[in-house]
Motif scaffolding. Structure first.
Motif, PDB file in Angstrom:
ATOM      1  N   ARG A 188      -0.248  59.147  41.039  1.00  0.00           N
ATOM      2  CA  ARG A 188      -1.166  60.219  41.422  1.00  0.00           C
ATOM      3  C   ARG A 188      -0.526  60.938  42.608  1.00  0.00           C
ATOM      4  N   CYS A 198       0.680  63.252  45.713  1.00  0.00           N
ATOM      5  CA  CYS A 198      -0.002  63.801  46.876  1.00  0.00           C
ATOM      6  C   CYS A 198       0.786  64.982  47.432  1.00  0.00           C
ATOM      7  N   GLN A 239      -0.812  66.720  38.462  1.00  0.00           N
ATOM      8  CA  GLN A 239      -1.939  65.907  38.002  1.00  0.00           C
ATOM      9  C   GLN A 239      -2.562  66.494  36.737  1.00  0.00           C
ATOM     10  N   THR A 283       3.076  63.062  35.193  1.00  0.00           N
ATOM     11  CA  THR A 283       3.050  62.429  36.507  1.00  0.00           C
ATOM     12  C   THR A 283       4.081  61.322  36.683  1.00  0.00           C
ATOM     13  N   LEU A 306      -4.801  57.838  33.536  1.00  0.00           N
ATOM     14  CA  LEU A 306      -4.799  58.949  34.483  1.00  0.00           C
ATOM     15  C   LEU A 306      -6.064  59.780  34.344  1.00  0.00           C
ATOM     16  N   ARG A 366      -9.148  58.047  35.781  1.00  0.00           N
ATOM     17  CA  ARG A 366      -9.193  57.900  37.239  1.00  0.00           C
ATOM     18  C   ARG A 366      -9.334  59.229  37.974  1.00  0.00           C
ATOM     19  N   SER A 367      -9.264  60.312  37.244  1.00  0.00           N
ATOM     20  CA  SER A 367      -9.253  61.631  37.874  1.00  0.00           C
ATOM     21  C   SER A 367     -10.639  62.244  37.880  1.00  0.00           C
ATOM     22  N   ASP A 373     -11.404  64.448  43.800  1.00  0.00           N
ATOM     23  CA  ASP A 373     -10.135  63.886  44.237  1.00  0.00           C
ATOM     24  C   ASP A 373      -9.008  64.886  44.081  1.00  0.00           C
ATOM     25  N   SER A 374      -9.030  65.649  42.984  1.00  0.00           N
ATOM     26  CA  SER A 374      -7.936  66.582  42.715  1.00  0.00           C
ATOM     27  C   SER A 374      -7.788  67.612  43.828  1.00  0.00           C
ATOM     28  N   TYR A 407      -5.260  66.712  46.639  1.00  0.00           N
ATOM     29  CA  TYR A 407      -3.828  66.538  46.434  1.00  0.00           C
ATOM     30  C   TYR A 407      -2.990  67.528  47.219  1.00  0.00           C
ATOM     31  N   GLU A 445      -4.338  60.057  48.604  1.00  0.00           N
ATOM     32  CA  GLU A 445      -3.714  59.453  47.435  1.00  0.00           C
ATOM     33  C   GLU A 445      -2.250  59.123  47.678  1.00  0.00           C
TER      34      GLU A 445
END
Length: 197
Positions: free
Chosen positions: A116, A118, A135, A140, A174, A177-178, A182-183, A186, A195
């Protein structure tokens, strides 16, 4: 399946948003066999040991098949452009099942999780939203733990030792978990992004 490049990097200053970070994302291909321990490749470093590295993220693999898709945004790329330890062919996130076991040289690896990315990836290429783009693209790469230490080298074949009959692929893990919240982190500053590399 094959390893095209084996790369390591020391933790070096990386400018980002007016400050300087330490990061090992700028890696260099290594000629000849490289020793691999339970914590990764000898000679490889992480600038942020809290979020990077460790037994479950000891080795980062990235498919060479993805490079062409990034050329319109990033221009011609030399391996390892994404901070990977192993640039590979024949192993795509959509096909690799989490917990699969592979042998490379005298090393045995087990797939643990998708990467993931960053802000360090964005800083490396000086593209503000590159972590978010990576992402969302699903290109990835993924991490492995080291089940058996040993040596590996560019040109080594990759042998599948075990593939779970049930379990998610890296791409499925992926997606699971996304989430949008959260995105948005990044591409954030080091004060807010949480992350791993």
């Amino acid at each position: 399946m094959k390893v095209l490049a084996v790369s390591v990097g020391t933790a070096r200053p990386l400018p980002w948003h007016g400050r300087t970070l330490l990061s090992g994302i700028r890696k260099t291909p290594v000629d000849g066999p490289v020793e691999v321990t339970p914590l990764g490749l000898v000679g490889d470093e992480q600038g942020d040991r809290k979020h990077h590295g460790g037994p479950d993220k000891a080795v980062l693999l990235y498919p060479a098949e993805h490079y062409a898709a990034w050329v319109p945004l990033l221009g011609p790329l030399a391996q390892p452009a994404f901070g990977e330890n192993l640039t590979t062919t024949g192993l795509l996130e959509s096909d690799v099942v989490v917990r699969s076991i592979y042998a490379i040289g005298t090393v045995v690896l087990q797939v643990t999780q998708p990467r993931r990315p960053c802000y360090r990836l964005a800083a490396h290429h000086d593209v503000e939203d590159l972590a978010v783009r990576t992402q969302r693209s699903g290109r990835t790469g993924f991490y492995c733990r080291v089940l058996s230490p040993g040596h590996l080298a560019a040109g080594d074949p990759i042998e599948l030792r075990m593939r779970p009959q049930h379990g998610p692929t890296v791409a499925e893990a992926l997606r699971a978990r996304s989430d949008n919240r959260d995105s948005r982190l990044y591409g954030a500053s080091p004060d807010t992004a949480k992350e791993s590399r």
